[in-house]
Motif scaffolding. Structure first.
Motif, PDB file in Angstrom:
ATOM      1  N   GLU A   1       0.833  -1.282   0.107  1.00  0.00           N
ATOM      2  CA  GLU A   1      -0.044   0.101  -0.181  1.00  0.00           C
ATOM      3  C   GLU A   1       0.874   1.417   0.004  1.00  0.00           C
ATOM      4  OE1 GLU A   1      -2.381  -0.369   3.407  1.00  0.00           O
ATOM      5  OE2 GLU A   1      -3.933  -1.727   2.273  1.00  0.00           O
ATOM      6  N   TRP A   2       1.923   1.286   0.781  1.00  0.00           N
ATOM      7  CA  TRP A   2       3.012   2.291   0.845  1.00  0.00           C
ATOM      8  C   TRP A   2       3.483   2.525  -0.733  1.00  0.00           C
ATOM      9  CZ3 TRP A   2       3.782   6.572   3.611  1.00  0.00           C
ATOM     10  CH2 TRP A   2       3.265   6.776   4.714  1.00  0.00           C
ATOM     11  N   LEU A   3       3.546   1.347  -1.026  1.00  0.00           N
ATOM     12  CA  LEU A   3       4.748   1.562  -2.553  1.00  0.00           C
ATOM     13  C   LEU A   3       3.785   2.127  -3.470  1.00  0.00           C
ATOM     14  CD1 LEU A   3       6.987   0.988  -4.142  1.00  0.00           C
ATOM     15  CD2 LEU A   3       6.101  -1.230  -4.637  1.00  0.00           C
ATOM     16  N   VAL A   4       2.221   1.954  -3.625  1.00  0.00           N
ATOM     17  CA  VAL A   4       1.165   2.275  -4.506  1.00  0.00           C
ATOM     18  C   VAL A   4       1.160   4.014  -3.939  1.00  0.00           C
ATOM     19  CG1 VAL A   4      -1.140   2.189  -4.829  1.00  0.00           C
ATOM     20  CG2 VAL A   4       0.020   0.002  -4.647  1.00  0.00           C
ATOM     21  N   VAL A   5       1.061   4.231  -2.950  1.00  0.00           N
ATOM     22  CA  VAL A   5       0.793   5.603  -2.777  1.00  0.00           C
ATOM     23  C   VAL A   5       2.189   6.535  -3.030  1.00  0.00           C
ATOM     24  CG1 VAL A   5       0.335   7.350  -0.930  1.00  0.00           C
ATOM     25  CG2 VAL A   5      -0.861   5.009  -0.914  1.00  0.00           C
ATOM     26  N   SER A   6       3.075   5.960  -2.734  1.00  0.00           N
ATOM     27  CA  SER A   6       4.502   6.256  -2.984  1.00  0.00           C
ATOM     28  C   SER A   6       4.712   6.659  -4.638  1.00  0.00           C
ATOM     29  CB  SER A   6       5.600   5.912  -2.639  1.00  0.00           C
ATOM     30  OG  SER A   6       5.771   5.864  -1.087  1.00  0.00           O
ATOM     31  N   LYS A   7       4.178   5.627  -5.277  1.00  0.00           N
ATOM     32  CA  LYS A   7       4.523   5.788  -6.906  1.00  0.00           C
ATOM     33  C   LYS A   7       3.294   6.820  -7.404  1.00  0.00           C
ATOM     34  CE  LYS A   7       6.424   1.342  -8.102  1.00  0.00           C
ATOM     35  NZ  LYS A   7       7.138   1.694  -8.756  1.00  0.00           N
ATOM     36  N   ALA A   8       2.117   6.959  -6.583  1.00  0.00           N
ATOM     37  CA  ALA A   8       1.349   7.964  -7.173  1.00  0.00           C
ATOM     38  C   ALA A   8       1.721   9.018  -6.832  1.00  0.00           C
ATOM     39  CB  ALA A   8       0.031   7.734  -6.346  1.00  0.00           C
ATOM     40  N   VAL A   9       2.303   9.323  -5.721  1.00  0.00           N
ATOM     41  CA  VAL A   9       3.003  10.662  -5.445  1.00  0.00           C
ATOM     42  C   VAL A   9       4.167  11.084  -6.298  1.00  0.00           C
ATOM     43  CG1 VAL A   9       4.482  12.113  -3.831  1.00  0.00           C
ATOM     44  CG2 VAL A   9       2.362  10.729  -3.106  1.00  0.00           C
ATOM     45  N   ALA A  10       5.011  10.193  -6.770  1.00  0.00           N
ATOM     46  CA  ALA A  10       6.018  10.131  -7.914  1.00  0.00           C
ATOM     47  C   ALA A  10       5.368  10.815  -9.093  1.00  0.00           C
ATOM     48  CB  ALA A  10       6.718   9.012  -8.001  1.00  0.00           C
ATOM     49  N   GLN A  11       4.295   9.763  -9.521  1.00  0.00           N
ATOM     50  CA  GLN A  11       3.826  10.419 -10.710  1.00  0.00           C
ATOM     51  C   GLN A  11       3.047  11.997 -10.712  1.00  0.00           C
ATOM     52  OE1 GLN A  11       3.497   8.941 -13.736  1.00  0.00           O
ATOM     53  NE2 GLN A  11       4.420   7.179 -13.216  1.00  0.00           N
ATOM     54  N   ALA A  12       2.433  12.275  -9.652  1.00  0.00           N
ATOM     55  CA  ALA A  12       1.748  13.658  -9.258  1.00  0.00           C
ATOM     56  C   ALA A  12       3.005  14.687  -9.378  1.00  0.00           C
ATOM     57  CB  ALA A  12       0.920  13.833  -8.146  1.00  0.00           C
ATOM     58  N   HIS A  13       4.219  14.208  -8.854  1.00  0.00           N
ATOM     59  CA  HIS A  13       5.277  15.229  -8.767  1.00  0.00           C
ATOM     60  C   HIS A  13       5.859  15.261 -10.162  1.00  0.00           C
ATOM     61  CE1 HIS A  13       9.822  15.593  -8.501  1.00  0.00           C
ATOM     62  NE2 HIS A  13       9.341  16.420  -7.391  1.00  0.00           N
ATOM     63  N   GLY A  14       6.096  14.032 -11.049  1.00  0.00           N
ATOM     64  CA  GLY A  14       6.179  14.305 -12.319  1.00  0.00           C
ATOM     65  C   GLY A  14       5.336  15.245 -13.281  1.00  0.00           C
ATOM     66  N   LEU A  15       3.989  14.850 -12.901  1.00  0.00           N
ATOM     67  CA  LEU A  15       2.975  15.767 -13.525  1.00  0.00           C
ATOM     68  C   LEU A  15       3.262  17.389 -13.355  1.00  0.00           C
ATOM     69  CD1 LEU A  15       0.478  15.770 -15.103  1.00  0.00           C
ATOM     70  CD2 LEU A  15      -0.998  15.330 -13.184  1.00  0.00           C
ATOM     71  N   ILE A  16       3.208  17.673 -11.911  1.00  0.00           N
ATOM     72  CA  ILE A  16       3.453  19.038 -11.707  1.00  0.00           C
ATOM     73  C   ILE A  16       4.646  19.368 -12.357  1.00  0.00           C
ATOM     74  CG2 ILE A  16       3.729  20.641 -10.014  1.00  0.00           C
ATOM     75  CD1 ILE A  16       1.993  18.800  -8.114  1.00  0.00           C
ATOM     76  N   ILE A  17       5.892  18.879 -12.393  1.00  0.00           N
ATOM     77  CA  ILE A  17       7.100  19.418 -13.124  1.00  0.00           C
ATOM     78  C   ILE A  17       6.867  19.641 -14.546  1.00  0.00           C
ATOM     79  CG2 ILE A  17       9.296  18.558 -13.940  1.00  0.00           C
ATOM     80  CD1 ILE A  17       9.768  17.397 -11.141  1.00  0.00           C
ATOM     81  N   ASP A  18       6.090  18.635 -15.165  1.00  0.00           N
ATOM     82  CA  ASP A  18       5.837  18.877 -16.590  1.00  0.00           C
ATOM     83  C   ASP A  18       4.734  19.932 -16.991  1.00  0.00           C
ATOM     84  OD1 ASP A  18       6.123  17.496 -19.321  1.00  0.00           O
ATOM     85  OD2 ASP A  18       3.983  17.602 -19.056  1.00  0.00           O
ATOM     86  N   LEU A  19       3.990  20.337 -15.733  1.00  0.00           N
ATOM     87  CA  LEU A  19       3.000  21.281 -16.180  1.00  0.00           C
ATOM     88  C   LEU A  19       3.654  22.790 -15.900  1.00  0.00           C
ATOM     89  CD1 LEU A  19       0.138  22.663 -16.456  1.00  0.00           C
ATOM     90  CD2 LEU A  19       0.116  22.249 -13.943  1.00  0.00           C
ATOM     91  N   LEU A  20       4.736  22.676 -14.815  1.00  0.00           N
ATOM     92  CA  LEU A  20       5.601  23.858 -14.799  1.00  0.00           C
ATOM     93  C   LEU A  20       6.276  24.278 -16.182  1.00  0.00           C
ATOM     94  CD1 LEU A  20       6.265  23.920 -10.936  1.00  0.00           C
ATOM     95  CD2 LEU A  20       4.589  25.213 -12.104  1.00  0.00           C
TER      96      LEU A  20
END
Length: 673
Positions: free
Chosen positions: A113-132
């Motif tokens: 569960e922690w790995l799923v949430v962490s990978k989701a945070v990583a994808q959100a992190h990349g999404l925000i970087i790409d948006l900026l």
């Protein structure tokens, strides 16, 4: 592939390493393990099926959230949330659990569960970087546009004319609102007091007076416009918009640098990595702080009243003072579950609230301070074209026949040129190569020369036979006649020339009684044969160069068609060479911008770039790698990415980054010329 995808892939690899460092071998079934030890219980048997189903759901979510090799952009917000729903984590909300129904899950399920949430945070992190990245890059074009407007009085005056309808409309709205407010509150001037007392209905003269009075008060309220010229007033407005865009770009670059350098920072030095592997809560704390960092950056990124130094202080202060992170180091399992639920809820808040709000606010700021829309920039020529359309239509209708004739003649000329100067010369060249008789070049035929040669032989032989008695005193036999015929073939006319010379001694007698005229006519025939022989030689010369003449005839049509096709290609499609040259020029300019950022960065104690400069560097590198991919082969571009990764790394220091830029210039100069 972009910088954001590389960032997500790097974080993804680190998360997998941290997860499997604890599980050195694939997890086995707890029931089988207990059964082999002889310690299987009813509780284990009852919990096996739910844990297996739960593990399958989590593994499917992990597969969906993992970054594949061919992916060119991070996952979208909807796909991240759908993966969390697939894992059954999105509906979890922070708060106390029901004591009567405690949450029961194995440690393996908790880690997944922690790995799923962490990978989701990583994808959100990349999404925000790409948006900026995508939001920061167009700001440079708008800043350049305002710089062009400020550089020329003509462009400034054109901008004034382009935006004049908006100014008139805003002024009309303000005047209307002022008049309406004065009517509602009874704020009518002294000249209309009797009218207001007589009737509540406002006539046109009173309304006109209110409008005139409002415009007069508005002109008195702005004395600066009467002192400063209109161009200077509009120049200050344009300069203010340019400054606001520069500030927005600085804040976006600063936020980008903060997220890349501080967000999901799992690849520290070796000691930190060993500590993270031994302490399973260390990397979880980093993930939780990264969510708080993304939330704080998105919430404050469009506050243009802040400088980038104040923005950095505000972001780090809010993250450090976050009350929900104060118990992040707690190692209790129940507290770990609560923190995971809290992180999911905050991630959901980032994806559903803060990220859309940031996009809306950014678009509003760009619409407010960016360059005008195409409708505003081109309404003047569009209006002129609209008003002149009737005149143009009238001219087209009156000259309809002439236009049709011109079009028809143009089509006919094009077709005839193609047939006569391209197709027909090509057909002749092909016929020449195949020795086609119809394609041969000839001034005269061989049969004509043979006939004239035979006629000359007969004339000379007859002349020699008729004058043999005069020359030798005896007629010529067949052998002598054959000899004369052979000499004629070689061009020897001795019998005729001797008689001609004899008759020339007495021309009048030779003309009347001799053979002077006959000999003269034979020589005319000889001249004709000689001319035909010379022409035959010219024919042979032309036939030997027949293919050359065919290509010479084909050259004008080919040159015209080639020039036309190149012009059409440049107008509609653009040539590949020109595109590559333009791309090479863009790469060189990007290297120049990167060099300016590295050399113009203020010195720091640790010798590294500031967050703002690092964000600007990332924007330039993002375009650099996209442009370099168009001009470099695949194997060379793979080596180029190694240089890019070293250039991106903030911890290498400014001096090493400058050396990387110099190495790129000389190592890849072959593709940058």
């Amino acid at each position: 592939m972009s910088l954001a995808v590389d960032q997500v892939r790097r974080i993804d690899v680190q998360l997998d390493k941290l997860h499997w460092s604890k599980h050195a071998s694939p997890p086995s079934s707890p029931v089988l393990t207990s059964a082999s030890n002889g310690t299987a219980s009813s509780d284990d048997l009852e919990g096996t099926v739910p844990d297996a189903a739960r593990t399958g759901e989590l593994q499917a979510a992990i597969k969906l959230l993992s970054t594949t090799t061919g992916r060119r952009s991070p996952l979208s917000s909807e796909r991240i949330q759908s993966a969390l729903r697939l894992a059954g984590l999105l509906d979890s909300t922070p708060g106390p659990q029901d004591d009567n129904q405690p949450r029961r899950s194995s440690s393996t399920v908790q880690e997944l569960e922690w790995l799923v949430v962490s990978k989701a945070v990583a994808q959100a992190h990349g999404l925000i970087i790409d948006l900026l990245l995508e939001q920061t890059l167009p700001l440079s074009w708008d800043i350049w546009y305002w710089g062009e407007v400020l550089s020329s009085p003509f462009y400034l005056g054109l901008y004034t004319v382009q935006t004049s309808p908006i100014r008139v409309w805003r002024m009309a709205k303000d005047v209307y609102a002022d008049v309406r407010r004065r009517l509602q509150h009874g704020g009518v001037t002294a000249t209309s007091t009797e009218t207001r007392a007589a009737s509540n209905t406002l006539n046109w003269s009173t309304f006109y007076g209110l409008v005139k009075d409002s415009i007069h008060h508005r002109s008195l309220a702005g004395p600066t416009s009467r002192v400063v010229s209109p161009l200077l007033f509009y120049r200050s407005e344009v300069r203010s918009k340019q400054q606001q865009l520069k500030r927005l770009r600085e804040l976006s670059a600063c936020g980008l640098g903060v997220l890349v350098d501080e967000g999901m920072n799992l690849d520290g030095d070796e000691s930190e990595m060993r500590r993270a592997k031994n302490d399973q809560h260390a990397w979880k704390t980093v993930v939780l702080k990264s969510v708080a960092l993304m939330e704080t950056v998105l919430r404050n990124l469009t506050m243009l009243n802040l400088g980038y130094h104040e923005f950095e202080d505000l972001v780090f202060t809010n993250v450090e003072d976050d009350a929900e992170l104060s118990h992040a180091s707690t190692s209790d399992d129940e507290e770990s579950d609560r923190r995971m639920a809290l992180m999911v809820s905050r991630l959901q808040l980032v994806l559903q609230i803060h990220l859309p709000n940031h996009m809306i606010n950014s678009r509003q700021l760009v619409r407010k301070y960016g360059r005008p829309s195409p409708i505003i920039r081109y309404w003047l020529p569009a209006t002129a074209l609209l008003f002149s359309s009737s005149t143009l239509l009238r001219i087209a209708v009156n000259r309809k026949a002439q236009l049709a004739t011109w079009i028809r003649d143009l089509g006919t000329t094009t077709v005839d040129f193609w047939n006569n100067w391209v197709v027909e010369p090509i057909r002749k060249v092909i016929g020449t190569i195949r020795h086609d008789k119809d394609a041969e070049i000839a001034i005269m035929t061989k049969e004509s020369l043979k006939g004239d040669q035979a006629s000359l032989e007969r004339m000379v032989v007859d002349f020699a036979r008729d004058n043999a008695s005069t020359t030798n005193g005896a007629p010529m036999d067949d052998v002598e006649l054959a000899n004369v015929r052979a000499k004629v073939r070689e061009g020897d006319l001795t019998p005729v020339l001797r008689a001609y010379e004899r008759d020339l001694r007495r021309p009048f007698v030779g003309t009347v009684r001799g053979n002077l005229i006959r000999a003269l006519l034979i020589q005319v025939q000889k001249t004709k044969v000689d001319v035909e022989v010379a022409i035959g030689g010219i024919d042979n010369l032309l036939k030997s160069q027949e293919l050359v003449f065919g290509f010479v005839g084909l050259t004008p049509g080919v040159l015209v068609c080639l020039g036309l096709f190149r012009w059409l290609g440049g107008v509609f499609g653009g040539r590949k060479g020109r595109t590559e040259q333009k791309t090479v020029g863009q790469v060189i300019r990007l290297l120049r911008n990167i060099d300016r950022i590295l050399n113009g960065s203020p010195p720091s104690n640790n010798g590294m770039l500031s967050y703002k400069d690092h964000g600007m560097l990332l924007c330039e590198i993002h375009i650099l790698r996209q442009s370099a991919q168009l001009v470099m082969p695949a194997n060379i571009f793979a080596e180029f990415l190694e240089e890019i990764n070293e250039l991106i790394d903030l911890h290498t220091g400014i001096e090493r980054q400058i050396r990387v830029v110099d190495r790129i210039r000389w190592a890849y100069s072959q593709w940058l010329r």
